[in-house]
Write a protein that holds these residues in place. Structure first.
Motif, short mmCIF file in Angstrom:
data_model
loop_
_atom_site.label_atom_id
_atom_site.label_comp_id
_atom_site.label_asym_id
_atom_site.label_seq_id
_atom_site.Cartn_x
_atom_site.Cartn_y
_atom_site.Cartn_z
N ALA A 117 0.82 -1.20 0.00
CA ALA A 117 0.00 0.00 0.00
C ALA A 117 0.86 1.26 0.00
O ALA A 117 0.51 2.26 -0.63
CB ALA A 117 -0.92 -0.01 1.22
N TYR A 118 1.99 1.19 0.68
CA TYR A 118 2.89 2.34 0.76
C TYR A 118 3.56 2.61 -0.60
O TYR A 118 3.73 3.77 -1.00
CB TYR A 118 3.94 2.10 1.84
N LEU A 119 3.94 1.54 -1.29
CA LEU A 119 4.66 1.69 -2.56
C LEU A 119 3.75 1.71 -3.78
O LEU A 119 4.23 1.95 -4.89
CB LEU A 119 5.67 0.54 -2.71
N GLN A 120 2.46 1.44 -3.60
CA GLN A 120 1.56 1.35 -4.75
C GLN A 120 1.56 2.61 -5.62
O GLN A 120 1.64 2.50 -6.85
CB GLN A 120 0.14 1.04 -4.27
N PRO A 121 1.48 3.82 -5.06
CA PRO A 121 1.53 5.01 -5.94
C PRO A 121 2.82 5.11 -6.74
O PRO A 121 2.80 5.46 -7.92
CB PRO A 121 1.39 6.18 -4.94
N LEU A 122 3.95 4.78 -6.11
CA LEU A 122 5.22 4.84 -6.81
C LEU A 122 5.28 3.80 -7.93
O LEU A 122 5.75 4.10 -9.04
CB LEU A 122 6.37 4.61 -5.83
N LEU A 123 4.78 2.59 -7.67
CA LEU A 123 4.79 1.54 -8.69
C LEU A 123 3.90 1.91 -9.86
O LEU A 123 4.26 1.71 -11.03
CB LEU A 123 4.34 0.22 -8.07
N GLN A 124 2.72 2.45 -9.58
CA GLN A 124 1.81 2.83 -10.66
C GLN A 124 2.38 4.00 -11.46
O GLN A 124 2.21 4.06 -12.68
CB GLN A 124 0.44 3.20 -10.07
N PHE A 125 3.06 4.92 -10.78
CA PHE A 125 3.69 6.04 -11.49
C PHE A 125 4.77 5.54 -12.44
O PHE A 125 4.85 5.96 -13.59
CB PHE A 125 4.28 7.01 -10.47
N ALA A 126 5.62 4.63 -11.96
CA ALA A 126 6.69 4.11 -12.82
C ALA A 126 6.12 3.27 -13.96
O ALA A 126 6.68 3.26 -15.06
CB ALA A 126 7.66 3.28 -11.98
N ARG A 127 5.02 2.57 -13.70
CA ARG A 127 4.45 1.69 -14.72
C ARG A 127 3.95 2.46 -15.94
O ARG A 127 4.06 1.99 -17.07
CB ARG A 127 3.31 0.86 -14.12
N VAL A 128 3.37 3.65 -15.71
CA VAL A 128 2.75 4.37 -16.82
C VAL A 128 3.73 5.26 -17.57
O VAL A 128 3.35 5.90 -18.56
CB VAL A 128 1.57 5.23 -16.31
N ILE A 129 4.98 5.34 -17.14
CA ILE A 129 5.96 6.13 -17.88
C ILE A 129 6.30 5.42 -19.19
O ILE A 129 6.73 4.26 -19.17
CB ILE A 129 7.25 6.34 -17.06
N PRO A 130 6.10 6.04 -20.34
CA PRO A 130 6.44 5.38 -21.61
C PRO A 130 7.95 5.14 -21.69
O PRO A 130 8.74 6.07 -21.51
CB PRO A 130 5.99 6.39 -22.67
N PRO A 131 8.38 3.92 -21.92
CA PRO A 131 9.83 3.64 -21.99
C PRO A 131 10.59 4.48 -23.01
O PRO A 131 11.74 4.84 -22.75
CB PRO A 131 9.87 2.15 -22.35
N PRO A 132 9.99 4.83 -24.19
CA PRO A 132 10.76 5.67 -25.12
C PRO A 132 11.19 7.01 -24.53
O PRO A 132 12.23 7.55 -24.93
CB PRO A 132 9.79 5.87 -26.29
N THR A 133 10.42 7.55 -23.57
CA THR A 133 10.81 8.84 -22.99
C THR A 133 12.06 8.72 -22.12
O THR A 133 12.69 9.73 -21.81
CB THR A 133 9.67 9.42 -22.15
N LEU A 134 12.40 7.50 -21.71
CA LEU A 134 13.56 7.30 -20.86
C LEU A 134 14.81 6.91 -21.65
O LEU A 134 15.83 6.59 -21.05
CB LEU A 134 13.27 6.21 -19.81
N VAL A 135 14.70 6.91 -22.97
CA VAL A 135 15.86 6.53 -23.79
C VAL A 135 17.08 7.41 -23.49
O VAL A 135 18.20 6.89 -23.35
CB VAL A 135 15.49 6.57 -25.28
N PRO A 136 16.94 8.75 -23.38
CA PRO A 136 18.13 9.55 -23.05
C PRO A 136 18.77 9.14 -21.72
O PRO A 136 20.01 9.13 -21.59
CB PRO A 136 17.59 10.98 -22.98
N VAL A 137 17.93 8.77 -20.73
CA VAL A 137 18.47 8.32 -19.45
C VAL A 137 19.23 7.01 -19.61
O VAL A 137 20.33 6.83 -19.07
CB VAL A 137 17.34 8.17 -18.42
N PHE A 138 18.65 6.08 -20.38
CA PHE A 138 19.31 4.79 -20.59
C PHE A 138 20.61 4.96 -21.37
O PHE A 138 21.59 4.24 -21.12
CB PHE A 138 18.38 3.84 -21.34
N ILE A 139 20.62 5.92 -22.31
CA ILE A 139 21.85 6.14 -23.07
C ILE A 139 22.96 6.66 -22.16
O ILE A 139 24.13 6.24 -22.26
CB ILE A 139 21.59 7.12 -24.23
#
Length: 284
Positions: A117-139
């Protein structure tokens, strides 16, 4: 006529009937695809559009690209080793890591209601982030190459496995847990014989979603600059040369692979869950 002969004849008729029903079911499922391909072939032959090559040309290009090798290599060409194999290697590596990590963390979170219950908001937030938007971070973190591609696939595929596993571990029947406690099961035995089997249907549901996402992200990660092999690279290279038959060949191959992998996973799921349900009925 003896009883044994009658039994053998009856078994043979049942097997023949089952085989006929399976063949009829397969033909019934393939009929829409056959009609679609035939209509596509007829329409493209009439219109002669360069953007929509006929299926016969697409199949010919697929054969020339990937199935023109020697018989001792199962007719796979050298190009299959530089396009199909690297892509599937990245996808299955990322999918395997996503399943292992997602199941382990999901089981732990599912058995701790307060932490979940404590981590649920954080998990749902990370889940809905489109992976293509994180490509610069992964690079920045991994640089261009296989590590970055695998990381981008994992970030997308891990969430359905983790969240479905947590939901399955949280939804274990209270009676089963009380029975395990009354028999003084250890924590490991409760996890092995009660919690994990009860969560298996939800785990398989998450794995099916992760499989689809892995295939999609596999292609996307190979469209990025710095990629030198894989099916995504074939798409980029064909697009730069306006090679429409090759583009369609890759698209059709991806559809075939997705259908094949999903069918295999469904067969494994049915077999595993059938054994699980059979064991639970026997115990009852």
């Amino acid at each position: 006529m003896t009883a044994a002969t009658l039994t053998t004849a009856g078994s043979a008729r049942r097997r023949a009937g089952l085989a006929g029903r399976l063949a009829g079911g397969a033909l019934h499922r393939l009929l829409p695809l056959v009609i679609l391909v035939a209509g596509w072939e007829a329409a493209t032959q009439v219109s002669d559009s360069p953007f929509f090559p006929p299926p016969s040309e697409i199949v010919g290009r697929m054969r020339d690209m990937w199935l023109s090798g020697p018989a001792d290599h199962l007719y796979f060409s050298a190009k299959a080793g530089t396009s199909i194999v690297p892509s599937l290697s990245r996808m299955f590596l990322a999918l395997a890591l996503s399943i292992v990590v997602g199941v382990v963390i999901g089981m732990a979170l599912g058995r701790s209601q307060k932490v979940l219950a404590y981590l649920q908001p954080l998990l749902q937030f990370a889940r809905v982030i489109p992976p293509p938007t994180l490509v610069p971070v992964f690079i920045v973190l991994f640089e261009l190459g296989t590590q970055m591609q695998v990381a981008s696939i994992i970030f997308s595929a891990i969430w359905p496995v983790l969240l479905n596993t947590a939901d399955g571990a949280r939804s274990v029947d209270r009676v089963q847990m009380e029975t395990a406690e009354s028999f003084r099961f250890s924590a490991v035995d409760r996890m092995r014989f009660v919690i994990f089997p009860s969560a298996l249907p939800k785990i398989f549901a998450g794995v099916r979603l992760a499989l689809s996402l892995s295939l999609i992200l596999m292609v996307f990660s190979e469209l990025l600059p710095g990629t030198s092999d894989g099916l995504g690279f074939e798409l980029t290279n064909a697009q730069s040369q306006s090679d429409l038959p090759t583009i369609w060949a890759v698209i059709v191959l991806l559809g075939i692979l997705g259908y094949l992998f999903n069918s295999i996973l469904l067969a494994v799921e049915r077999r595993v869950l059938a054994r699980h349900r059979g064991a639970r009925k026997a115990d009852a």
